[in-house]
Design a protein around this motif. Structure first.
Motif, mmCIF file in Angstrom:
data_model
loop_
_atom_site.group_PDB
_atom_site.id
_atom_site.type_symbol
_atom_site.label_atom_id
_atom_site.label_comp_id
_atom_site.label_asym_id
_atom_site.label_seq_id
_atom_site.Cartn_x
_atom_site.Cartn_y
_atom_site.Cartn_z
ATOM 1 N N LYS A 1 49.082 73.927 -16.341
ATOM 2 C CA LYS A 1 49.404 75.540 -16.344
ATOM 3 C C LYS A 1 48.065 75.998 -15.799
ATOM 4 O O LYS A 1 46.983 75.587 -15.941
ATOM 5 N N SER A 2 48.202 77.203 -15.430
ATOM 6 C CA SER A 2 46.919 77.990 -14.813
ATOM 7 C C SER A 2 45.857 78.050 -16.167
ATOM 8 O O SER A 2 44.421 77.695 -15.650
ATOM 9 N N GLN A 3 46.164 78.541 -16.971
ATOM 10 C CA GLN A 3 45.263 78.600 -18.106
ATOM 11 C C GLN A 3 44.701 77.515 -18.568
ATOM 12 O O GLN A 3 43.475 77.369 -18.843
ATOM 13 N N TRP B 1 43.104 83.227 -28.137
ATOM 14 C CA TRP B 1 43.987 84.076 -28.908
ATOM 15 C C TRP B 1 44.843 85.026 -28.116
ATOM 16 O O TRP B 1 44.509 85.481 -27.349
ATOM 17 N N ASN B 2 46.202 84.916 -28.458
ATOM 18 C CA ASN B 2 47.153 85.827 -28.214
ATOM 19 C C ASN B 2 47.642 85.321 -26.692
ATOM 20 O O ASN B 2 48.283 86.117 -26.070
ATOM 21 N N ARG B 3 47.117 84.228 -26.145
ATOM 22 C CA ARG B 3 47.348 83.808 -24.830
ATOM 23 C C ARG B 3 47.798 82.492 -24.995
ATOM 24 O O ARG B 3 48.853 81.926 -24.472
ATOM 25 N N ASP B 4 46.802 81.788 -25.611
ATOM 26 C CA ASP B 4 47.232 80.032 -25.610
ATOM 27 C C ASP B 4 47.806 79.764 -27.001
ATOM 28 O O ASP B 4 48.347 78.628 -27.331
ATOM 29 N N ILE C 1 51.520 77.530 -30.062
ATOM 30 C CA ILE C 1 50.478 77.107 -29.305
ATOM 31 C C ILE C 1 51.027 76.776 -27.889
ATOM 32 O O ILE C 1 52.406 76.352 -27.856
ATOM 33 N N ASN C 2 50.524 76.783 -27.006
ATOM 34 C CA ASN C 2 50.931 76.666 -25.532
ATOM 35 C C ASN C 2 50.859 75.142 -24.996
ATOM 36 O O ASN C 2 49.639 74.646 -25.487
ATOM 37 N N PHE D 1 40.519 87.184 -34.657
ATOM 38 C CA PHE D 1 40.579 85.641 -34.024
ATOM 39 C C PHE D 1 40.089 85.628 -32.747
ATOM 40 O O PHE D 1 40.312 86.449 -31.999
ATOM 41 N N GLY D 2 39.252 84.605 -32.526
ATOM 42 C CA GLY D 2 38.456 84.261 -31.454
ATOM 43 C C GLY D 2 39.093 82.996 -30.601
ATOM 44 O O GLY D 2 40.206 82.480 -31.091
ATOM 45 N N THR D 3 38.166 82.453 -29.717
ATOM 46 C CA THR D 3 38.900 81.348 -28.977
ATOM 47 C C THR D 3 38.793 80.008 -29.776
ATOM 48 O O THR D 3 37.599 79.610 -30.200
ATOM 49 N N ALA D 4 40.013 79.420 -29.940
ATOM 50 C CA ALA D 4 39.976 78.196 -30.920
ATOM 51 C C ALA D 4 39.391 76.903 -30.168
ATOM 52 O O ALA D 4 39.822 76.938 -28.971
#
Length: 339
Positions: A30-32, A69-72, A82-83, A108-111
């Motif tokens: 996927k794009s992300q 966070w909040n996207r993946d 989780i995506n 929360f940050g990028t995990a």
């Protein structure tokens, strides 16, 4: 004169665009996900460059995935979402001991999702804003001298010195060094795997010791405390003159990590950490102010002033001088405020 930079930027953009579509079409990302893979690889190259390594093809031995966070991914008290390539997965988990992170005050940050030891681990950074303590609220000052035989020596506003022993830690790290050398001489694949395992174990050991001492200091002195320690950013350069046998232990202890741990724990507890220039902290007599290199006997860890004959442990002297610098800082802050 403006053509070259623009052309270079265009080439970089086209290369990224090609890589992006290649990842999507070849691996059906996927794009992300494609963007995440590219950023992770670029970050690895930047790390190698900043560490002075020669350019080489980056390889990842273990699987890892950066999650925004909040996207993946998202998280609440009961469900981890989780995506994935198959869509969004919702996984229940145990939140015991983590309740405080869901009270609304943490971000929360990028995990990073990593695969090690046949298990998946999710590393989630969290941040929280704490009110900053001002110098006018300080009611205790603690000087902290960092070293090897004594990992930390403190001197506080009550006139008490405390020594945190490091000899047994030095001996253990010496054991790791000898074991690593023996395995390097062996040179087999299993020996290389063992070296890597020993390195990870030693890093965890060092981090644990730093955590224990910094937590002990913050718990002991409470709020409104000014912790003063030496800025040991260039400790490697400063200790190159030590003997070869002691060089590994002297230049490889995580002093900067100690400072970082103390800073965030102090801030959470309403205190301040200040790092000062270490110049002359171990050569200055706290009684008469005389500065001389010969005041300190490094081999026997004794400080004896050549001017007034005041004598004490050299690490204690360093802690006292750092404590005095803390006093000077507070006095200067009040002076500037009154003006």
């Amino acid at each position: 004169m403006h053509i070259y930079p623009i052309t270079l930027y265009r080439m970089f953009y086209l290369h990224n665009e090609y890589t992006y579509y290649y990842l999507r079409e070849t691996y059906y990302l996927k794009s992300q996900m494609a963007q995440s893979c590219m950023k992770t690889a670029i970050a690895k190259y930047k790390t190698n460059k900043s560490n002075g390594h020669d350019f080489t093809l980056v390889q990842f031995e273990n699987l890892e995935y950066d999650l925004v966070w909040n996207r993946d991914y998202s998280l609440n008290k009961n469900i981890f979402s989780i995506n994935s390539l198959q869509g969004r997965l919702k996984i229940p988990y145990q939140s015991k001991g983590m309740e405080k992170y869901f009270d609304g005050s943490y971000s929360f940050g990028t995990a990073k999702l990593v695969y090690k030891f046949n298990k998946y681990f999710l590393h989630i950074p969290v941040t929280k804003d704490y009110p900053q303590t001002t110098p006018f609220e300080i009611n205790k000052i603690v000087g902290i001298d960092l070293g090897i035989n004594f990992l930390a020596t403190t001197y506080d506003s009550f006139g008490k010195a405390t020594f945190y022993q490091g000899r047994h830690i030095k001996a253990k790290r010496g054991h790791y060094k000898i074991l690593r050398k023996q395995l390097q001489e062996c040179g087999s694949k299993s020996a290389k795997r063992r070296i890597k395992s020993i390195g990870s174990r030693e890093n965890r050991y060092v981090s644990d010791i730093n955590h224990q001492i910094t937590k002990s200091l913050v718990d002991k002195y409470g709020t409104n405390t000014l912790f003063v320690l030496e800025d040991l950013t260039n400790v490697r350069t400063a200790t190159e003159k030590v003997t070869i046998n002691n060089r590994y232990v002297s230049v490889s202890w995580a002093f900067y990590q100690f400072r970082q741990l103390l800073e965030y724990k102090a801030q959470m507890n309403g205190s301040i950490v200040m790092a000062v220039n270490p110049k002359y902290t171990s050569q200055t007599c706290p009684k008469c102010g005389h500065i001389e290199k010969a005041n300190r006997d490094k081999k026997n860890h004794i400080f004896k002033c050549k001017n007034c004959s005041y004598q004490s442990n050299d690490d204690r002297i360093g802690a006292i001088n750092l404590w005095r610098k803390g006093i000077e800082y507070i006095e200067q802050s009040f002076k500037e405020h009154s003006e």
